[in-house]
Scaffold this active site. Structure first.
Site, PDB file in Angstrom:
ATOM      1  CB  THR A   1       6.542  14.067  -3.721  1.00  0.00           C
ATOM      2  OG1 THR A   1       6.758  15.489  -3.598  1.00  0.00           O
ATOM      3  CG2 THR A   1       6.570  13.690  -5.201  1.00  0.00           C
TER       4      THR A   1
ATOM      5  CG  ASP B   1      -4.233  24.422   2.024  1.00  0.00           C
ATOM      6  OD1 ASP B   1      -3.700  25.490   2.396  1.00  0.00           O
ATOM      7  OD2 ASP B   1      -3.737  23.697   1.144  1.00  0.00           O
TER       8      ASP B   1
HETATM    9  C1  PRP Z   1       1.700  24.033   4.483  1.00  0.00           C
HETATM   10  C2  PRP Z   1       2.055  24.563   5.842  1.00  0.00           C
HETATM   11  C3  PRP Z   1       3.464  24.078   6.041  1.00  0.00           C
HETATM   12  C4  PRP Z   1       3.446  22.757   5.315  1.00  0.00           C
HETATM   13  C5  PRP Z   1       3.389  21.665   6.342  1.00  0.00           C
HETATM   14  O1  PRP Z   1       2.234  24.832   3.484  1.00  0.00           O
HETATM   15  O2  PRP Z   1       1.925  25.946   5.977  1.00  0.00           O
HETATM   16  O3  PRP Z   1       4.437  24.947   5.497  1.00  0.00           O
HETATM   17  O4  PRP Z   1       2.277  22.721   4.502  1.00  0.00           O
HETATM   18  O5  PRP Z   1       3.469  20.423   5.740  1.00  0.00           O
HETATM   19  P1  PRP Z   1       4.687  19.425   5.986  1.00  0.00           P
HETATM   20  O6  PRP Z   1       4.940  19.411   7.459  1.00  0.00           O
HETATM   21  O7  PRP Z   1       4.173  18.113   5.464  1.00  0.00           O
HETATM   22  O8  PRP Z   1       5.864  19.929   5.195  1.00  0.00           O
HETATM   23  P2  PRP Z   1       1.976  24.567   1.920  1.00  0.00           P
HETATM   24  O9  PRP Z   1       3.064  23.730   1.366  1.00  0.00           O
HETATM   25  O10 PRP Z   1       0.575  24.086   1.723  1.00  0.00           O
HETATM   26  O11 PRP Z   1       2.190  26.003   1.289  1.00  0.00           O
HETATM   27  P3  PRP Z   1       1.322  27.335   1.454  1.00  0.00           P
HETATM   28  O12 PRP Z   1       1.476  27.801   2.893  1.00  0.00           O
HETATM   29  O13 PRP Z   1       1.949  28.262   0.501  1.00  0.00           O
HETATM   30  O14 PRP Z   1      -0.101  27.011   1.124  1.00  0.00           O
HETATM   31  N1  URA Z   2      -0.669  21.923   5.436  1.00  0.00           N
HETATM   32  C1  URA Z   2      -1.872  22.454   5.770  1.00  0.00           C
HETATM   33  O1  URA Z   2      -2.170  23.608   5.451  1.00  0.00           O
HETATM   34  N2  URA Z   2      -2.737  21.677   6.450  1.00  0.00           N
HETATM   35  C2  URA Z   2      -2.450  20.412   6.814  1.00  0.00           C
HETATM   36  O2  URA Z   2      -3.292  19.770   7.458  1.00  0.00           O
HETATM   37  C3  URA Z   2      -1.199  19.885   6.450  1.00  0.00           C
HETATM   38  C4  URA Z   2      -0.327  20.674   5.774  1.00  0.00           C
END
Ligand code: PRP
Ligand code: URA
Length: 207
Positions: free
Chosen positions: A106, A198
């Site tokens: 989502t 990521d």
């Molecule tokens: C990533 C990133 C942000 C988020 C951005 O975290 O570090 O927090 O995605 O995406 P958005 O702007 O669409 O919300 P993630 O949810 O992958 O978690 P992680 O850092 O624990 O891997």
């Molecule tokens: N979170 C990440 O880590 N990379 C992206 O490109 C978007 C969200």
């Protein structure tokens, strides 16, 4: 609300290293940390100052010091990669934490942790997260900070998508945004293009 894309050659050079898919965990972290320090230097140019009387070995003099405490709040996990670099520039900064993860289907953010220093309401809060994609995580993190009384919040990220910037401008028009780069778009999986992949996985070697 201002959106500032920091125009600094060293930041651009280091961000290129971060974007390269062959960059391994150690260099990925080191470059992100160094960029965060350089960003803190740029952003802090306008932090308010107050006069203070001090004694040098020679005389008494009126000088200036920061008027507010600084609190760094990383969004777990990837925001952690920016903390050490900023602390190297502002060692007196306190650190709070927001735990959020993005549902892979989502793309909605889910909160799992929050811990803030006392008196955070009166501080300049640097909310740090390298990736501003849909903006859902940043918007939720800012709402958490505001519900804890924070009034002076600055979002500090590495790479933003136009979608994320628009979302933040709409949800939190009072929050200034600082980015090292504004990228082209999001892809169908919600990743920033060209982006850097990521960020949490690349920082912590989890994939
Ligand atoms: C990533 C990133 C942000 C988020 C951005 O975290 O570090 O927090 O995605 O995406 P958005 O702007 O669409 O919300 P993630 O949810 O992958 O978690 P992680 O850092 O624990 O891997
Ligand atoms: N979170 C990440 O880590 N990379 C992206 O490109 C978007 C969200």
């Amino acid at each position: 609300m201002a959106v500032t894309i920091l125009d600094n050659s060293l930041i651009k050079h280091k961000l290129t290293n971060v974007r390269r898919k062959d960059t391994k965990t150690k260099d990925f972290y080191q470059n992100i940390s160094e960029i965060a320090g350089l960003m803190a230097y740029e952003i802090s140019k306008d932090f308010p100052l107050q006069d203070i009387e001090i004694e040098t070995p020679i005389t008494t003099t009126i000088q200036q010091e920061l008027a507010s405490e600084i609190v760094i709040v990383p969004v777990l996990r990837a925001g952690l990669g920016m903390v050490d670099g900023i602390r190297a520039m502002i060692p007196t900064a306190k650190v709070g934490f927001v735990g959020l993860y993005r549902d892979e289907e989502t793309l909605e953010p889910h909160e799992y942790y929050a811990k803030f220093p006392s008196n955070i309401e009166e501080s300049i809060v640097l909310l740090v997260d390298p990736m501003l994609a849909t903006g859902g995580s940043a918007s939720a993190a800012i709402s958490m900070l505001k519900s804890n009384g924070c009034k002076n919040i600055k979002y500090v990220g590495l790479v933003g998508a136009p979608e994320g910037v628009s979302r933040l401008r709409e949800d939190h028009p009072d929050v200034d945004i600082y980015l090292a780069a504004l990228d082209e778009k999001l892809n169908e999986d919600g990743y920033i293009v060209p982006g850097l992949g990521d960020c949490g996985d690349r920082l912590f070697g989890t994939k």
